[in-house]
Design a protein around this motif. Structure first.
Motif, PDB file in Angstrom:
ATOM      1  N   TYR A 187      36.147  69.754  29.143  1.00  0.00           N
ATOM      2  CA  TYR A 187      36.380  69.278  30.513  1.00  0.00           C
ATOM      3  C   TYR A 187      36.638  70.444  31.465  1.00  0.00           C
ATOM      4  N   ALA A 211      33.392  72.217  32.184  1.00  0.00           N
ATOM      5  CA  ALA A 211      32.597  71.435  33.132  1.00  0.00           C
ATOM      6  C   ALA A 211      33.173  71.555  34.545  1.00  0.00           C
ATOM      7  N   ARG A 212      34.488  71.634  34.657  1.00  0.00           N
ATOM      8  CA  ARG A 212      35.122  71.788  35.966  1.00  0.00           C
ATOM      9  C   ARG A 212      34.774  73.132  36.590  1.00  0.00           C
ATOM     10  N   TYR A 224      31.182  73.011  37.751  1.00  0.00           N
ATOM     11  CA  TYR A 224      31.110  72.169  38.954  1.00  0.00           C
ATOM     12  C   TYR A 224      31.572  72.942  40.190  1.00  0.00           C
ATOM     13  N   TYR A 269      30.908  66.673  35.135  1.00  0.00           N
ATOM     14  CA  TYR A 269      32.353  66.811  35.334  1.00  0.00           C
ATOM     15  C   TYR A 269      33.034  65.446  35.355  1.00  0.00           C
ATOM     16  N   ARG A 280      35.825  64.157  32.613  1.00  0.00           N
ATOM     17  CA  ARG A 280      37.152  63.748  33.077  1.00  0.00           C
ATOM     18  C   ARG A 280      37.474  62.340  32.568  1.00  0.00           C
TER      19      ARG A 280
END
Length: 369
Positions: free
Chosen positions: A256, A259-260, A263, A300, A304
């Motif tokens: 996560y 991915a954040r 992003y 993202y 999440r």
């Protein structure tokens, strides 16, 4: 004699004339035979047209005789009748039933005929570009120059999970230390009980005293083994919770966070392009950046949601597991130090714990054969 001499002269004059007439007749005969012979060589139909099979075979032979690779179209030969004004017209064009003429131009590879080396090179290029953008985003965040997306509620739950994991690891370490020390104590008590039993047989005046102590130490060793089984069961359950269940959730948390970062990196690129000028050169870049931003935004959001679900299930599983294990640990310790052997055994039965007899793990000599 004059008449006789004149007749031979007339015959001599008529002989060359007969030869000339004969030669003219032969030339006329040859002239009439020549078109017949040429016409005899070409098969014709009943209405005076050419036979198609001869024309096709003639064209096929001519096509085979042409050199390969001249880049010319297939050739078709059309022969007209011998009474026509055209003789042997050669027409250049696509031959019926033959291959279509290939047009010159750039060669476009189909999707299934791609070069594997080019595909790998493209993957390396995309990976390098993505790594560069993510590294730049991380450095910007550490230097306080870049902005980051924060979910306050989710971040708080993740921090609590990491803090609890450290505390559970500490409990696990202390429980393992207790198990090791208890094992050493039980081993010592068993040896001490054997020593007292031996002395009770050899010392008649202290037979009863040594016998009491031998029985006490053996009972303590037996209860210690029962408590040791309960503690080891507690250690195994907590170890599964900490190093498997919680670790699996933290692995999802790491995905996560990655991915954040991706992003935020692509979001920053899109914002920078939107602040710049818009022209024919920048519009395709903005559109491509918008597409990449949308892809990473969906990734993202998915990660999440996955983290939120795993944290919820982990909390429920953690409460259930730790509740049972803490009750087991408390009852076993209390029964052991109270000397309540029946209560200690009842606690192990309640949690379906089976003690391993010494030497049970070693296979027999029959199993080894």
């Amino acid at each position: 004699m004059s008449e006789h001499s004149s007749e031979p002269t007339t015959l001599d004059e008529s002989h060359p004339a007969a030869e000339e007439v004969q030669s003219d007749s032969e030339e006329g005969a040859m002239a009439q035979e020549s078109p017949k012979n040429s016409a005899a060589e070409i098969p014709v139909t009943s209405n005076g047209q050419l036979e198609d099979s001869h024309e096709h075979s003639f064209n096929r032979d001519l096509k085979r005789s042409l050199p390969v690779g001249l880049g010319l179209a297939e050739t078709k030969i059309t022969s007209h009748g011998f009474d026509s004004t055209k003789e042997g017209v050669v027409e250049a064009g696509p031959f019926p039933g033959g291959r279509a003429q290939q047009k010159s131009g750039p060669v476009v590879l189909a999707d299934e005929v791609k070069n594997p080396a080019m595909e790998k090179l493209e993957l390396v290029r995309k990976w390098s570009l993505n790594t560069y953008k993510c590294t730049r985003q991380i450095i910007s965040e550490k230097l306080g120059r870049g902005s980051r997306t924060v979910d306050l509620e989710l971040e708080a739950q993740i921090d609590i999970l990491r803090d609890n994991k450290k505390k559970y690891e500490n409990i696990l370490k202390l429980a393992q230390t207790l198990s090791t020390q208890l094992f050493q104590m039980v081993h010592t008590q068993r040896q001490l009980g054997d020593a007292f039993a031996d002395l009770s047989l050899k010392s008649l005046e202290l037979h009863e005293e040594f016998g009491y102590n031998a029985e006490t130490q053996k009972l303590l060793a037996k209860n210690g083994e029962t408590l040791l089984g309960a503690i080891n069961f507690f250690i195994a359950s907590v170890n599964t919770l900490v190093n498997k269940t919680i670790e699996d959730t933290l692995l999802t948390v790491k995905q996560y966070e990655s991915a954040r970062i991706e992003y935020d990196a692509y979001r920053t690129d899109l914002e920078e392009l939107n602040l710049g000028p818009r022209d024919a050169n920048t519009l395709p870049k903005i559109e491509q950046s918008q597409q990449l931003f949308q892809v990473h935004k969906e990734k993202y959001d998915k990660m999440r949601n996955d983290v939120s679900i795993k944290l919820k299930f982990l909390e429920e599983n953690k409460v259930k597991v730790l509740h049972n294990q803490l009750v087991l640990f408390h009852n076993a310790i209390a029964a052991y130090f109270a000397g309540n052997q029946k209560q200690l055994e009842q606690t192990l039965k309640q949690f379906h714990i089976k003690l391993k007899t010494p030497g049970a793990d070693a296979p027999s000599w029959l199993e080894e054969q």
